[in-house]
Design an enzyme around this catalytic site. Structure first.
Site, mmCIF file in Angstrom:
data_model
loop_
_atom_site.group_PDB
_atom_site.id
_atom_site.type_symbol
_atom_site.label_atom_id
_atom_site.label_comp_id
_atom_site.label_asym_id
_atom_site.label_seq_id
_atom_site.Cartn_x
_atom_site.Cartn_y
_atom_site.Cartn_z
ATOM 1 N N GLN A 90 0.850 -1.059 -0.088
ATOM 2 C CA GLN A 90 -0.007 -0.120 0.035
ATOM 3 C C GLN A 90 1.172 1.103 0.034
ATOM 4 O OE1 GLN A 90 -3.408 -0.573 2.820
ATOM 5 N NE2 GLN A 90 -2.006 -1.828 3.701
ATOM 6 N N HIS A 108 -1.659 1.428 -4.237
ATOM 7 C CA HIS A 108 -1.893 2.879 -3.803
ATOM 8 C C HIS A 108 -1.201 3.848 -4.778
ATOM 9 C CE1 HIS A 108 -4.307 1.641 -0.014
ATOM 10 N NE2 HIS A 108 -4.931 1.289 -0.931
ATOM 11 N N CYS A 137 0.878 21.249 -15.840
ATOM 12 C CA CYS A 137 1.095 20.198 -16.988
ATOM 13 C C CYS A 137 1.846 20.854 -18.041
ATOM 14 C CB CYS A 137 -0.161 19.725 -17.460
ATOM 15 S SG CYS A 137 0.151 18.528 -18.850
ATOM 16 N N CYS A 140 -0.643 20.811 -21.213
ATOM 17 C CA CYS A 140 -1.884 21.477 -21.483
ATOM 18 C C CYS A 140 -2.238 22.588 -20.448
ATOM 19 C CB CYS A 140 -3.239 20.363 -21.588
ATOM 20 S SG CYS A 140 -3.394 19.574 -19.757
ATOM 21 N N GLY A 177 2.804 -4.299 9.165
ATOM 22 C CA GLY A 177 2.901 -2.841 9.216
ATOM 23 C C GLY A 177 1.818 -2.064 8.524
ATOM 24 N N THR A 178 0.452 -2.713 8.778
ATOM 25 C CA THR A 178 -0.840 -2.074 8.258
ATOM 26 C C THR A 178 -1.705 -2.182 9.565
ATOM 27 O OG1 THR A 178 -2.447 -1.951 6.706
ATOM 28 C CG2 THR A 178 -1.624 -4.340 6.935
ATOM 29 N N SER A 179 -2.503 -0.985 9.606
ATOM 30 C CA SER A 179 -3.712 -0.941 10.193
ATOM 31 C C SER A 179 -4.884 -1.724 9.936
ATOM 32 C CB SER A 179 -4.070 0.596 10.571
ATOM 33 O OG SER A 179 -4.247 1.205 9.449
ATOM 34 N N GLU A 205 1.093 -3.289 17.009
ATOM 35 C CA GLU A 205 -0.024 -3.482 17.825
ATOM 36 C C GLU A 205 -0.744 -4.182 17.218
ATOM 37 O OE1 GLU A 205 -0.710 0.935 18.390
ATOM 38 O OE2 GLU A 205 -2.167 0.610 16.739
HETATM 39 C C1 BJW Z 1 4.601 -0.781 12.615
HETATM 40 C C2 BJW Z 1 5.779 -0.098 12.799
HETATM 41 C C3 BJW Z 1 7.007 -0.788 12.857
HETATM 42 C C4 BJW Z 1 4.079 1.201 13.247
HETATM 43 N N1 BJW Z 1 6.716 -2.234 12.578
HETATM 44 N N2 BJW Z 1 4.542 -1.978 12.235
HETATM 45 C C5 BJW Z 1 -15.411 -1.245 2.384
HETATM 46 C C6 BJW Z 1 -15.946 -0.970 3.673
HETATM 47 C C7 BJW Z 1 -15.562 0.230 4.229
HETATM 48 C C8 BJW Z 1 -15.034 1.386 3.445
HETATM 49 C C9 BJW Z 1 -14.761 1.208 2.058
HETATM 50 C C10 BJW Z 1 -14.714 -0.039 1.569
HETATM 51 N N3 BJW Z 1 -14.388 -0.162 0.297
HETATM 52 C C11 BJW Z 1 -13.962 1.088 0.127
HETATM 53 C C12 BJW Z 1 -14.281 1.650 1.279
HETATM 54 C C13 BJW Z 1 -13.903 3.269 1.068
HETATM 55 C C14 BJW Z 1 -12.397 3.340 1.556
HETATM 56 C C15 BJW Z 1 -11.742 2.828 2.779
HETATM 57 O O1 BJW Z 1 -11.538 1.808 2.921
HETATM 58 N N4 BJW Z 1 -12.283 3.482 4.168
HETATM 59 C C16 BJW Z 1 -11.929 3.132 5.214
HETATM 60 C C17 BJW Z 1 -11.059 4.297 5.904
HETATM 61 C C18 BJW Z 1 -13.161 2.915 5.998
HETATM 62 N N5 BJW Z 1 -11.606 2.973 0.356
HETATM 63 C C19 BJW Z 1 -11.394 3.666 -0.644
HETATM 64 O O2 BJW Z 1 -11.900 4.485 -0.944
HETATM 65 C C20 BJW Z 1 -10.462 2.664 -1.560
HETATM 66 N N6 BJW Z 1 -11.063 2.856 -2.940
HETATM 67 C C21 BJW Z 1 -12.132 2.236 -3.236
HETATM 68 O O3 BJW Z 1 -12.498 1.260 -2.667
HETATM 69 O O4 BJW Z 1 -12.800 2.446 -4.315
HETATM 70 C C22 BJW Z 1 -14.068 2.042 -4.805
HETATM 71 C C23 BJW Z 1 -14.947 2.644 -3.451
HETATM 72 C C24 BJW Z 1 -15.095 4.095 -3.496
HETATM 73 C C25 BJW Z 1 -15.780 4.573 -2.421
HETATM 74 C C26 BJW Z 1 -16.573 3.701 -1.667
HETATM 75 C C27 BJW Z 1 -16.759 2.678 -1.914
HETATM 76 C C28 BJW Z 1 -15.645 1.911 -2.859
HETATM 77 C C29 BJW Z 1 -9.170 3.674 -1.930
HETATM 78 C C30 BJW Z 1 -8.371 3.614 -0.715
HETATM 79 C C31 BJW Z 1 -6.938 4.652 -1.066
HETATM 80 C C32 BJW Z 1 -6.179 4.786 0.223
HETATM 81 N N7 BJW Z 1 -5.153 5.678 0.004
HETATM 82 C C33 BJW Z 1 -4.250 6.040 1.122
HETATM 83 C C34 BJW Z 1 -3.556 7.305 0.532
HETATM 84 C C35 BJW Z 1 -2.414 7.190 -0.344
HETATM 85 C C36 BJW Z 1 -1.551 8.303 -0.629
HETATM 86 C C37 BJW Z 1 -0.887 8.936 0.573
HETATM 87 O O5 BJW Z 1 -0.344 8.354 1.163
HETATM 88 O O6 BJW Z 1 -1.017 10.041 0.915
HETATM 89 O O7 BJW Z 1 -3.363 5.050 1.120
HETATM 90 S S1 BJW Z 1 -4.943 6.352 2.540
HETATM 91 C C38 BJW Z 1 -3.681 5.556 3.409
HETATM 92 O O8 BJW Z 1 -4.131 4.446 4.127
HETATM 93 C C39 BJW Z 1 -2.585 5.292 2.421
HETATM 94 C C40 BJW Z 1 -2.025 3.711 3.138
HETATM 95 O O9 BJW Z 1 -1.610 3.156 1.925
HETATM 96 C C41 BJW Z 1 -3.367 3.425 3.585
HETATM 97 C C42 BJW Z 1 -3.258 2.074 4.625
HETATM 98 O O10 BJW Z 1 -2.692 2.730 5.763
HETATM 99 P P1 BJW Z 1 -1.389 1.802 6.482
HETATM 100 O O11 BJW Z 1 -0.317 1.527 5.358
HETATM 101 O O12 BJW Z 1 -2.129 0.668 7.050
HETATM 102 O O13 BJW Z 1 -0.774 3.044 7.444
HETATM 103 P P2 BJW Z 1 -1.525 3.318 8.953
HETATM 104 O O14 BJW Z 1 -0.680 4.382 9.311
HETATM 105 O O15 BJW Z 1 -2.915 3.223 9.143
HETATM 106 O O16 BJW Z 1 -0.895 2.116 9.763
HETATM 107 C C43 BJW Z 1 0.317 1.776 10.391
HETATM 108 C C44 BJW Z 1 0.524 0.704 10.912
HETATM 109 O O17 BJW Z 1 1.786 0.307 11.039
HETATM 110 C C45 BJW Z 1 -0.120 0.603 12.188
HETATM 111 O O18 BJW Z 1 -0.987 -0.414 12.437
HETATM 112 C C46 BJW Z 1 0.827 0.894 13.259
HETATM 113 O O19 BJW Z 1 0.791 0.066 14.437
HETATM 114 C C47 BJW Z 1 2.199 -0.255 12.613
HETATM 115 N N8 BJW Z 1 3.287 0.162 12.798
HETATM 116 N N9 BJW Z 1 5.380 1.029 13.293
HETATM 117 C C48 BJW Z 1 5.327 -2.858 12.284
HETATM 118 N N10 BJW Z 1 8.167 -0.287 13.122
HETATM 119 ZN ZN ZN Z 2 -1.914 17.779 -19.172
#
Ligand code: BJW
Ligand code: ZN
Length: 238
Positions: A90, A108, A137, A140, A177-179, A205
């Site tokens: 991700q 992502h 851009c 454009c 390392g994902t929440s 966690e």
């Molecule tokens: C350690 C550590 C160490 C610390 N060692 N561990 C179904 C149900 C409910 C909602 C939805 C659903 N389907 C879609 C949705 C809506 C939405 C969604 O999921 N919302 C939820 C929040 C509820 N999803 C979307 O919109 C997705 N699109 C989609 O599904 O399209 C169709 C659709 C659209 C609309 C409605 C329905 C369907 C798109 C998701 C795109 C996510 N993009 C991001 C931003 C990318 C750019 C950027 O970074 O700015 O991606 S959001 C953000 O979250 C980023 C990450 O990749 C992603 C995941 O986060 P991640 O990596 O888990 O990080 P953290 O910070 O959350 O966690 C860190 C973890 O590490 C923690 O657990 C710590 O404990 C741990 N940690 N140190 C090991 N040393």
């Molecule tokens: Zn353009």
């Protein structure tokens, strides 16, 4: 030798040991008044592209000098060793390819790629700080945006279905390392469970996936993953 098929899902925590703030902790200091979940949306970009670009530019400035840690290195070693292996990330920070991982699916996007909001223009760009903000851009004159997937946007279907297939066919899923709260990424490891495979989680966690995991290794993944890999190699005679 019949080695298990392994599929891996990584999140921001795998890069925490490299100094990259996790997504949910990204807004600190000057950005502490903002919610990253609100900034990472097409709506935020539409209403204030400069603000959203400043957020990404600031994160690029932190990421640009970060280096892969032991967890990235182990994943690159797995890629080089195992015949059936898929890394699904991700993360947008580019640290997996920098560590040498090859078979990687980027769910992502990539913070180092910039694309036009109107035409097909796309470029690799590691300039920090990025100027001017917001960038325009060259073909454009429309707004450029980071090539990442924001909330409410669809993931690339080809990438998502390849990821789904890798987890459904895996004997072992590693979730690192994902929440596990962002979908559809969070549901991928469940495909492995559904098909009778094992699920190992590495996190500092517990997460919503922990109850479904075969085991959760609590601690920084830069420590726990190398230990797991060492035990695995020993078991498999590698
Ligand atoms: C350690 C550590 C160490 C610390 N060692 N561990 C179904 C149900 C409910 C909602 C939805 C659903 N389907 C879609 C949705 C809506 C939405 C969604 O999921 N919302 C939820 C929040 C509820 N999803 C979307 O919109 C997705 N699109 C989609 O599904 O399209 C169709 C659709 C659209 C609309 C409605 C329905 C369907 C798109 C998701 C795109 C996510 N993009 C991001 C931003 C990318 C750019 C950027 O970074 O700015 O991606 S959001 C953000 O979250 C980023 C990450 O990749 C992603 C995941 O986060 P991640 O990596 O888990 O990080 P953290 O910070 O959350 O966690 C860190 C973890 O590490 C923690 O657990 C710590 O404990 C741990 N940690 N140190 C090991 N040393
Ligand atoms: Zn353009």
């Amino acid at each position: 030798m019949n080695l298990p098929r392994i599929a891996v899902l990584t999140g921001a925590g795998v890069s925490a040991g490299s100094g990259v703030p996790t997504f949910r902790e990204a807004a600190v200091g000057l950005w502490s008044q903002y919610d990253p979940q609100k900034l990472a949306t097409p709506e935020a970009f539409q209403s204030d592209p400069k603000l959203v670009w400043e957020f990404y530019d600031w994160r690029r400035q932190i990421m640009v000098d970060c280096q892969p840690n032991h967890a990235h290195d182990v994943l690159a070693a797995m890629d080089a060793t195992l015949p059936e292996f898929t890394l699904v990330t991700q993360n947008i920070d580019g640290l997996h390819p920098l560590a040498g991982s090859k078979r990687t699916l980027f769910l992502h996007g990539d913070i180092w790629t910039i694309r036009c909001t109107r035409c097909h223009y796309r470029q690799q760009n590691r300039q920090v700080p990025l100027q001017p903000l917001p960038p325009l851009c060259p073909e454009c004159a429309s707004l450029l945006r980071p090539d990442v997937v924001w909330f409410g946007e669809s993931l690339d279907w080809t990438i998502l279905s390849a990821a789904g297939e890798a987890f459904a066919q895996a004997d072992i899923a590693l979730v690192i390392g994902t929440s596990a709260v962002v979908y559809p990424a969070a549901q991928l490891p469940l495909y492995t469970r559904k098909h009778g495979g094992r699920l190992y989680e590495f996190n500092t966690e517990r997460t919503p996936l922990s109850d479904m995991a075969t085991a959760t290794f609590l601690g920084p993944s830069e420590d726990t993953l190398p230990n797991w890999w060492q035990d695995f190699r020993q078991e498999q005679g590698l």
